[in-house]
Design an enzyme around this catalytic site. Structure first.
Site, PDB file in Angstrom:
ATOM      1  N   ASN A  19      -5.658   0.154  18.945  1.00 24.94           N
ATOM      2  CA  ASN A  19      -6.991  -0.411  18.787  1.00 24.94           C
ATOM      3  C   ASN A  19      -7.155  -1.527  19.804  1.00 24.94           C
ATOM      4  O   ASN A  19      -6.384  -1.622  20.763  1.00 24.94           O
ATOM      5  CB  ASN A  19      -7.231  -0.854  17.342  1.00 24.94           C
ATOM      6  CG  ASN A  19      -6.296  -1.959  16.875  1.00 24.94           C
ATOM      7  OD1 ASN A  19      -5.849  -2.799  17.655  1.00 24.94           O
ATOM      8  ND2 ASN A  19      -5.996  -1.968  15.586  1.00 24.94           N
ATOM      9  N   LYS A  99       4.874 -19.807  -4.449  1.00 19.80           N
ATOM     10  CA  LYS A  99       3.857 -20.858  -4.348  1.00 19.80           C
ATOM     11  C   LYS A  99       2.489 -20.257  -4.032  1.00 19.80           C
ATOM     12  O   LYS A  99       2.392 -19.201  -3.410  1.00 19.80           O
ATOM     13  CB  LYS A  99       4.241 -21.850  -3.250  1.00 19.80           C
ATOM     14  CG  LYS A  99       5.481 -22.677  -3.563  1.00 19.80           C
ATOM     15  CD  LYS A  99       5.783 -23.650  -2.438  1.00 19.80           C
ATOM     16  CE  LYS A  99       4.724 -24.753  -2.358  1.00 19.80           C
ATOM     17  NZ  LYS A  99       5.083 -25.773  -1.343  1.00 19.80           N
ATOM     18  N   LYS A 180     -15.284   6.755  12.014  1.00 22.97           N
ATOM     19  CA  LYS A 180     -15.192   5.397  12.556  1.00 22.97           C
ATOM     20  C   LYS A 180     -14.351   5.452  13.823  1.00 22.97           C
ATOM     21  O   LYS A 180     -13.306   6.111  13.851  1.00 22.97           O
ATOM     22  CB  LYS A 180     -14.544   4.456  11.541  1.00 22.97           C
ATOM     23  CG  LYS A 180     -14.466   3.005  12.014  1.00 22.97           C
ATOM     24  CD  LYS A 180     -13.975   2.083  10.900  1.00 22.97           C
ATOM     25  CE  LYS A 180     -12.489   2.225  10.667  1.00 22.97           C
ATOM     26  NZ  LYS A 180     -11.995   1.315   9.612  1.00 22.97           N
ATOM     27  N   LYS A 182     -12.845   3.071  17.391  1.00 19.50           N
ATOM     28  CA  LYS A 182     -12.465   1.740  17.833  1.00 19.50           C
ATOM     29  C   LYS A 182     -13.327   1.270  18.991  1.00 19.50           C
ATOM     30  O   LYS A 182     -13.786   2.069  19.818  1.00 19.50           O
ATOM     31  CB  LYS A 182     -10.987   1.728  18.248  1.00 19.50           C
ATOM     32  CG  LYS A 182     -10.039   2.128  17.133  1.00 19.50           C
ATOM     33  CD  LYS A 182     -10.169   1.218  15.918  1.00 19.50           C
ATOM     34  CE  LYS A 182      -9.202   1.576  14.821  1.00 19.50           C
ATOM     35  NZ  LYS A 182      -9.327   0.690  13.644  1.00 19.50           N
ATOM     36  N   ALA A 212     -13.904  -3.387  15.745  1.00 15.75           N
ATOM     37  CA  ALA A 212     -13.334  -4.196  16.822  1.00 15.75           C
ATOM     38  C   ALA A 212     -11.987  -4.796  16.452  1.00 15.75           C
ATOM     39  O   ALA A 212     -11.354  -5.447  17.292  1.00 15.75           O
ATOM     40  CB  ALA A 212     -14.300  -5.317  17.206  1.00 15.75           C
ATOM     41  N   GLU A 237     -17.662  -3.263  12.275  1.00  9.87           N
ATOM     42  CA  GLU A 237     -16.536  -3.767  11.479  1.00  9.87           C
ATOM     43  C   GLU A 237     -15.709  -4.806  12.212  1.00  9.87           C
ATOM     44  O   GLU A 237     -15.378  -4.646  13.384  1.00  9.87           O
ATOM     45  CB  GLU A 237     -15.650  -2.576  11.089  1.00  9.87           C
ATOM     46  CG  GLU A 237     -14.430  -2.941  10.267  1.00  9.87           C
ATOM     47  CD  GLU A 237     -13.675  -1.707   9.821  1.00  9.87           C
ATOM     48  OE1 GLU A 237     -12.443  -1.819   9.627  1.00  9.87           O
ATOM     49  OE2 GLU A 237     -14.292  -0.631   9.671  1.00  9.87           O
ATOM     50  N   GLU A 263     -10.330  -5.910   5.288  1.00  8.65           N
ATOM     51  CA  GLU A 263      -9.038  -5.222   5.209  1.00  8.65           C
ATOM     52  C   GLU A 263      -7.874  -6.162   5.470  1.00  8.65           C
ATOM     53  O   GLU A 263      -6.744  -5.896   5.036  1.00  8.65           O
ATOM     54  CB  GLU A 263      -8.976  -4.056   6.193  1.00  8.65           C
ATOM     55  CG  GLU A 263      -8.894  -4.463   7.650  1.00  8.65           C
ATOM     56  CD  GLU A 263      -8.770  -3.280   8.602  1.00  8.65           C
ATOM     57  OE1 GLU A 263      -7.689  -3.117   9.197  1.00  8.65           O
ATOM     58  OE2 GLU A 263      -9.733  -2.521   8.733  1.00  8.65           O
ATOM     59  N   HIS A 320      -9.758   0.021   2.896  1.00 12.54           N
ATOM     60  CA  HIS A 320      -8.987   0.351   4.093  1.00 12.54           C
ATOM     61  C   HIS A 320      -7.719   1.109   3.705  1.00 12.54           C
ATOM     62  O   HIS A 320      -7.266   1.065   2.574  1.00 12.54           O
ATOM     63  CB  HIS A 320      -8.614  -0.952   4.803  1.00 12.54           C
ATOM     64  CG  HIS A 320      -7.456  -0.843   5.736  1.00 12.54           C
ATOM     65  ND1 HIS A 320      -6.151  -1.052   5.340  1.00 12.54           N
ATOM     66  CD2 HIS A 320      -7.400  -0.546   7.055  1.00 12.54           C
ATOM     67  CE1 HIS A 320      -5.342  -0.911   6.360  1.00 12.54           C
ATOM     68  NE2 HIS A 320      -6.062  -0.598   7.423  1.00 12.54           N
ATOM     69  N   TYR A 341      -7.215   8.859   7.207  1.00 13.97           N
ATOM     70  CA  TYR A 341      -6.595   9.016   8.520  1.00 13.97           C
ATOM     71  C   TYR A 341      -6.097  10.449   8.653  1.00 13.97           C
ATOM     72  O   TYR A 341      -4.899  10.711   8.534  1.00 13.97           O
ATOM     73  CB  TYR A 341      -5.419   8.062   8.683  1.00 13.97           C
ATOM     74  CG  TYR A 341      -5.770   6.600   8.735  1.00 13.97           C
ATOM     75  CD1 TYR A 341      -6.694   6.117   9.643  1.00 13.97           C
ATOM     76  CD2 TYR A 341      -5.146   5.684   7.883  1.00 13.97           C
ATOM     77  CE1 TYR A 341      -7.010   4.766   9.704  1.00 13.97           C
ATOM     78  CE2 TYR A 341      -5.443   4.339   7.934  1.00 13.97           C
ATOM     79  CZ  TYR A 341      -6.369   3.878   8.844  1.00 13.97           C
ATOM     80  OH  TYR A 341      -6.667   2.551   8.896  1.00 13.97           O
TER      81      TYR A 341
END
Length: 391
Positions: A19, A99, A180, A182, A212, A237, A263, A320, A341
């Site tokens: 990407n 923590k 989608k 890149k 992006a 995005e 995401e 995502h 994917y």
């Protein structure tokens, strides 16, 4: 029911392409197997999970902190009134002495462990996870079908618009109707040519989202916003750094189309800050929180409560990750859809081998658990890596 052992292994999900920020060569994630004293068909009942897709394995955190806490605990303290392993009680034990803040690799480690716990629990109850979730948290109402889009369009050396068009045509042949791609790794004019090619193949800008991956500063994000505005895209995005809420808010003032992000936010506290300060608009924008990267289901439920308090619908979430756990959450909790994917990040990318995408929607198999073993390549890897025969 008793947990006998918890195992962790790095799972290779190397994938060709990049990407605007990351090259995925050599990528791994953490896979987890929880072995119990229950048997199915003469083999131990095992729950499997992994830390989603897109970030590196986090085995040290699991092996050094979280898994030992569970294994040292009184086994009875990990069970509910029904005598079954309780993912919520296990979550509390695994997160003991951690923590507040620092939501990074720790969140993915807990996400991997939590996925395995819910896979185990649904298998113990002998039903698909999405139906368990619907019964517990949605009054029994489950979505039998989930809207899915194909994520692809990665940059590769020598990959021009013709190769991109062929890739997207392949997704159409598989039954997807939205994609989608890149942006951000090449000059704006070159990206626009790629986007226009995608629009031609898909039949309209409303069927194409662009991502992006946090590459832009504010000036470049606004340059892209001006160029993208006439195209009527599905969404724009993660223009800037995921924690730069001011950039996101200014972009939302300048860009009327849908925006998407989330995401890379790994806690309900970060989700709350996005809703408070990121300028996100409940009537059009998309949230992409991934439970596999964000402490798992217990914290995801807190995120959903933050959405409710801020006037958002769960339908605004399209998780995502392109994996089966998110698909079960989408169907069981009533989310808006899910990423997929189909061509990358194997053996995790895409859904069960028996699942078929039709007109941009997919149904879930009616088998107990998350169904990771329904992917032949993943099933083989799990059996070899953990020296177990998945039940």
């Amino acid at each position: 029911m008793k947990i006998l052992n918890i195992l962790e292994k790095p799972l290779p999900i190397t994938s060709p392409g990049a990407n605007a920020v990351v090259d995925f060569a050599g990528l791994t994630t953490s896979a987890v197997a929880i072995v119990t004293d229950r048997t199915v068909g003469g083999r131990p009942l095992v729950g499997y999970g992994f830390g989603s897709i897109g970030r590196w394995s986090v085995g040290g955190i699991l092996r050094d902190r979280m898994i030992p806490r569970l294994m040292r605990a009184d086994p009875e303290a990990l069970l509910d009134e029904a005598g079954l392993v309780d993912p919520f009680r296990c979550w509390d034990v695994a997160m003991r002495n951690e923590k507040p803040g620092g939501h990074g690799d720790r969140a993915a480690a807990m996400g991997a462990l939590d996925m395995a716990l819910w896979d185990l629990r649904a298998k113990a109850e002998e039903r698909p996870l999405y139906r368990l979730l619907a019964d517990r948290f949605r009054g029994g109402e489950a979505d039998r079908e989930v809207a899915v889009y194909a994520a692809g369009g990665y940059y590769r050396p020598g990959k021009g618009t013709s190769a991109l068009e062929d890739e997207l045509k392949g997704y159409l042949d598989l039954g997807y109707r939205e994609v989608k791609i890149k942006i951000g790794a090449v000059p704006l004019a070159e990206d626009l040519a790629r986007i226009e090619a995608a629009i031609r193949v898909m039949g309209g800008g409303e069927r194409v989202a662009v991502d992006a991956n946090g590459r832009f500063d504010l000036a470049r994000a606004l340059d892209y916003a001006r160029a993208l505005a006439p195209l009527g895209l599905r969404w724009f995005e993660e223009a800037g750094d995921p924690l730069d809420y001011r950039l996101q808010a200014v972009l939302a003032e300048a860009y009327e189309g849908p925006l998407a992000t989330g995401e890379n936010l790994f806690s309900h506290q970060d989700a709350r800050n996005l809703l408070r300060y990121g300028g996100m608009r409940a009537d059009r924008d998309i949230l992409q929180f991934d439970c596999g990267l964000a402490y798992g289901l217990p914290d995801y439920l807190r995120t959903l409560e933050e959405l409710r308090l801020h006037g958002w619908s769960p339908r605004s979430i399209h998780p995502h990750g392109g994996h089966q756990m998110s698909l079960h959450l989408a169907a069981g909790l009533g989310l808006g859809g899910n990423e997929s994917y189909p061509g990358v990040f194997q053996p995790l990318g895409g859904f069960a081998d028996v699942s078929e995408v039709r007109e941009g929607r997919v149904t879930l198999p009616e088998v107990p658990g998350v169904g990771l073993e329904l992917k032949a390549g993943l099933r083989a890897w799990l059996a070899e890596a953990f020296e177990l025969a998945p039940a």
